[in-house]
Design a protein around this motif. Structure first.
Motif, PDB file in Angstrom:
ATOM      1  N   ASN B  29       0.730  -1.280   0.191  1.00 21.58           N
ATOM      2  CA  ASN B  29       0.007   0.175   0.124  1.00 21.58           C
ATOM      3  C   ASN B  29       0.756   1.379   0.031  1.00 21.58           C
ATOM      4  O   ASN B  29       0.681   2.064  -0.695  1.00 21.58           O
ATOM      5  CB  ASN B  29      -0.838  -0.073   1.264  1.00 21.58           C
ATOM      6  CG  ASN B  29      -1.970   1.073   0.916  1.00 21.58           C
ATOM      7  OD1 ASN B  29      -2.753   1.185   0.041  1.00 21.58           O
ATOM      8  ND2 ASN B  29      -2.280   1.796   2.085  1.00 21.58           N
ATOM      9  N   GLY B  30       1.672   1.287   0.889  1.00 21.38           N
ATOM     10  CA  GLY B  30       2.572   2.619   1.128  1.00 21.38           C
ATOM     11  C   GLY B  30       3.572   2.677  -0.428  1.00 21.38           C
ATOM     12  O   GLY B  30       3.684   4.001  -0.760  1.00 21.38           O
ATOM     13  N   ARG B  31       3.858   1.670  -0.905  1.00 20.44           N
ATOM     14  CA  ARG B  31       4.996   1.780  -1.993  1.00 20.44           C
ATOM     15  C   ARG B  31       4.159   2.185  -3.447  1.00 20.44           C
ATOM     16  O   ARG B  31       4.260   3.044  -3.884  1.00 20.44           O
ATOM     17  CB  ARG B  31       5.559   0.389  -2.460  1.00 20.44           C
ATOM     18  CG  ARG B  31       6.567  -0.115  -1.231  1.00 20.44           C
ATOM     19  CD  ARG B  31       7.027  -1.342  -1.564  1.00 20.44           C
ATOM     20  NE  ARG B  31       7.577  -1.586  -2.989  1.00 20.44           N
ATOM     21  CZ  ARG B  31       7.974  -2.566  -3.631  1.00 20.44           C
ATOM     22  NH1 ARG B  31       7.750  -3.861  -3.025  1.00 20.44           N
ATOM     23  NH2 ARG B  31       8.295  -2.487  -4.863  1.00 20.44           N
ATOM     24  N   PHE B  33       1.308   3.912  -3.168  1.00 21.96           N
ATOM     25  CA  PHE B  33       0.925   5.432  -2.880  1.00 21.96           C
ATOM     26  C   PHE B  33       1.844   6.288  -3.238  1.00 21.96           C
ATOM     27  O   PHE B  33       1.953   7.427  -3.863  1.00 21.96           O
ATOM     28  CB  PHE B  33       0.708   5.529  -1.407  1.00 21.96           C
ATOM     29  CG  PHE B  33       0.002   7.072  -1.015  1.00 21.96           C
ATOM     30  CD1 PHE B  33      -1.106   7.375  -1.534  1.00 21.96           C
ATOM     31  CD2 PHE B  33       1.046   7.922  -0.595  1.00 21.96           C
ATOM     32  CE1 PHE B  33      -1.506   8.844  -1.244  1.00 21.96           C
ATOM     33  CE2 PHE B  33       0.704   9.118  -0.325  1.00 21.96           C
ATOM     34  CZ  PHE B  33      -0.468   9.719  -0.774  1.00 21.96           C
ATOM     35  N   GLY B  34       3.151   6.068  -2.802  1.00 29.57           N
ATOM     36  CA  GLY B  34       4.431   6.743  -3.084  1.00 29.57           C
ATOM     37  C   GLY B  34       4.501   7.078  -4.532  1.00 29.57           C
ATOM     38  O   GLY B  34       4.899   8.056  -5.273  1.00 29.57           O
ATOM     39  N   ARG B  38       3.992  10.531  -6.724  1.00 24.86           N
ATOM     40  CA  ARG B  38       4.950  11.127  -7.237  1.00 24.86           C
ATOM     41  C   ARG B  38       4.812  11.347  -8.671  1.00 24.86           C
ATOM     42  O   ARG B  38       5.033  12.058  -9.545  1.00 24.86           O
ATOM     43  CB  ARG B  38       6.226  10.284  -7.045  1.00 24.86           C
ATOM     44  CG  ARG B  38       6.727  10.662  -5.564  1.00 24.86           C
ATOM     45  CD  ARG B  38       8.253  10.301  -5.716  1.00 24.86           C
ATOM     46  NE  ARG B  38       8.700  10.738  -4.233  1.00 24.86           N
ATOM     47  CZ  ARG B  38       9.008   9.766  -3.139  1.00 24.86           C
ATOM     48  NH1 ARG B  38       8.731   8.442  -3.126  1.00 24.86           N
ATOM     49  NH2 ARG B  38       9.464  10.293  -1.878  1.00 24.86           N
ATOM     50  N   LEU B 102       3.305  16.131  -1.684  1.00 23.02           N
ATOM     51  CA  LEU B 102       3.582  14.749  -1.353  1.00 23.02           C
ATOM     52  C   LEU B 102       3.315  14.642   0.059  1.00 23.02           C
ATOM     53  O   LEU B 102       2.776  13.369   0.379  1.00 23.02           O
ATOM     54  CB  LEU B 102       4.926  14.216  -1.418  1.00 23.02           C
ATOM     55  CG  LEU B 102       5.352  14.108  -2.968  1.00 23.02           C
ATOM     56  CD1 LEU B 102       6.843  13.661  -3.091  1.00 23.02           C
ATOM     57  CD2 LEU B 102       4.619  13.329  -3.964  1.00 23.02           C
ATOM     58  N   GLU B 145      11.114   2.220  -6.178  1.00 24.35           N
ATOM     59  CA  GLU B 145      10.280   1.073  -5.919  1.00 24.35           C
ATOM     60  C   GLU B 145      11.450  -0.214  -6.083  1.00 24.35           C
ATOM     61  O   GLU B 145      10.958  -1.350  -5.575  1.00 24.35           O
ATOM     62  CB  GLU B 145       9.068   0.884  -6.377  1.00 24.35           C
ATOM     63  CG  GLU B 145       8.015   2.098  -6.228  1.00 24.35           C
ATOM     64  CD  GLU B 145       7.885   2.224  -5.001  1.00 24.35           C
ATOM     65  OE1 GLU B 145       7.931   1.327  -4.195  1.00 24.35           O
ATOM     66  OE2 GLU B 145       7.587   3.300  -4.454  1.00 24.35           O
TER      67      GLU B 145
END
Lengths: 86, 185
Positions: B29-31, B33-34, B38, B102, B145
């Motif tokens: 999820n965090g990856r 979203f990042g 961006r 961000l 990533e």
């Protein structure tokens, strides 16, 4: 992780902190996904009908079918008598 | 996550195992979203696209191929949703890099963090945000990533050779932008 560690540009971007989504939204999406998955594994509604309901549906269908058949026969007889076929 | 654990998770998710879904959700999820934040340069857009990514994942959970590689699958959906979003808006991005958002409003960091990350990180984020989206996405996938270039090529729908060339252009352009005084602070 397959980053080329000799590449300074890749190493620079790799060091960026990761922004996170809002916690409340994160949880809400998780719950929505759980709900979708739970719906997905339930049997389809038509297959889940109880036997009693299926029997009632079949009986109703038989009654309506008989009524239509009788009506057709009678209509044919009336039409034949009007046209003087007998 | 090693390949064996990934295959076991895919198997459990296909069977509707919510705990397995939670593991994947926490991992990606965090990856995602990042990546989306961006790419879209907006938290709000990223959150919407992220939600849609997960809903597509669970809608297809039972039909996932047993050999599915979760990272490339999820990043492909996220990336395609962003492409569709851009097309539906008929322009790439309404924001200039100076409006890059961000971090949530009211985000606090310690004085140490501010000193350690502040200036350099701002410059990198701003330079990244000025790259064309086709270059930005390959740099995000491989550089941020940590996807293998071959997987990043699948995500972007291009050949590994095209990805290699695009990545080189992205690195070179980012370097130029970082050195340039035109990068807005």
């Amino acid at each position: 992780m397959m980053r080329d560690e000799s590449d300074p540009v890749l190493m620079l971007v790799a060091g960026l902190r990761a922004p996170r989504p809002a916690t409340a939204r994160e949880e809400r999406v998780r719950q929505r996904c759980h709900a979708v998955m739970e719906r997905g594994i339930r049997p389809p509604r038509s297959a889940a009908k109880p036997f009693g309901q299926r029997a009632t549906d079949a009986a109703l269908l038989a009654i309506v079918g008989s009524y239509v058949a009788v009506a057709l026969v009678q209509a044919t007889q009336v039409a034949a008598s009007v046209l003087g076929l007998h | 996550m090693d390949r064996e654990s990934e295959l076991a998770l895919v198997c459990r998710i296909r069977a509707g195992d919510l705990a397995a879904f939670d593991i994947v959700y926490d991992e990606f999820n965090g990856r995602l979203f990042g990546f989306l934040a961006r790419l879209a340069r907006s938290r709000d857009v990223a959150e919407d696209l992220l939600e849609e990514t997960w809903l597509r994942f669970v809608a297809n959970a039972a039909r996932l191929d047993a050999e599915t590689r979760l990272g490339p699958w999820l990043f492909t959906v996220a990336r395609n949703l962003h492409v569709s979003y851009c097309r539906s808006r008929a322009f790439e991005d309404p924001h200039g890099p100076e409006l890059l958002s961000l971090w949530p409003a009211g985000f606090q960091q310690s004085p140490f963090e501010a000193a350690a990350f502040g200036e350099l990180e701002r410059r990198i984020e701003s330079a990244l945000a000025t790259l064309p989206v086709a270059l930005r996405e390959v740099l995000l996938l491989v550089g941020v990533e940590g996807l293998r270039p071959i997987d990043a090529a699948v995500v972007c729908g291009i050949t590994p050779e095209a990805l290699r060339q695009r990545l080189k252009r992205a690195r070179d352009l980012l370097w130029v932008r970082l050195e340039s005084k035109e990068v807005r602070r």
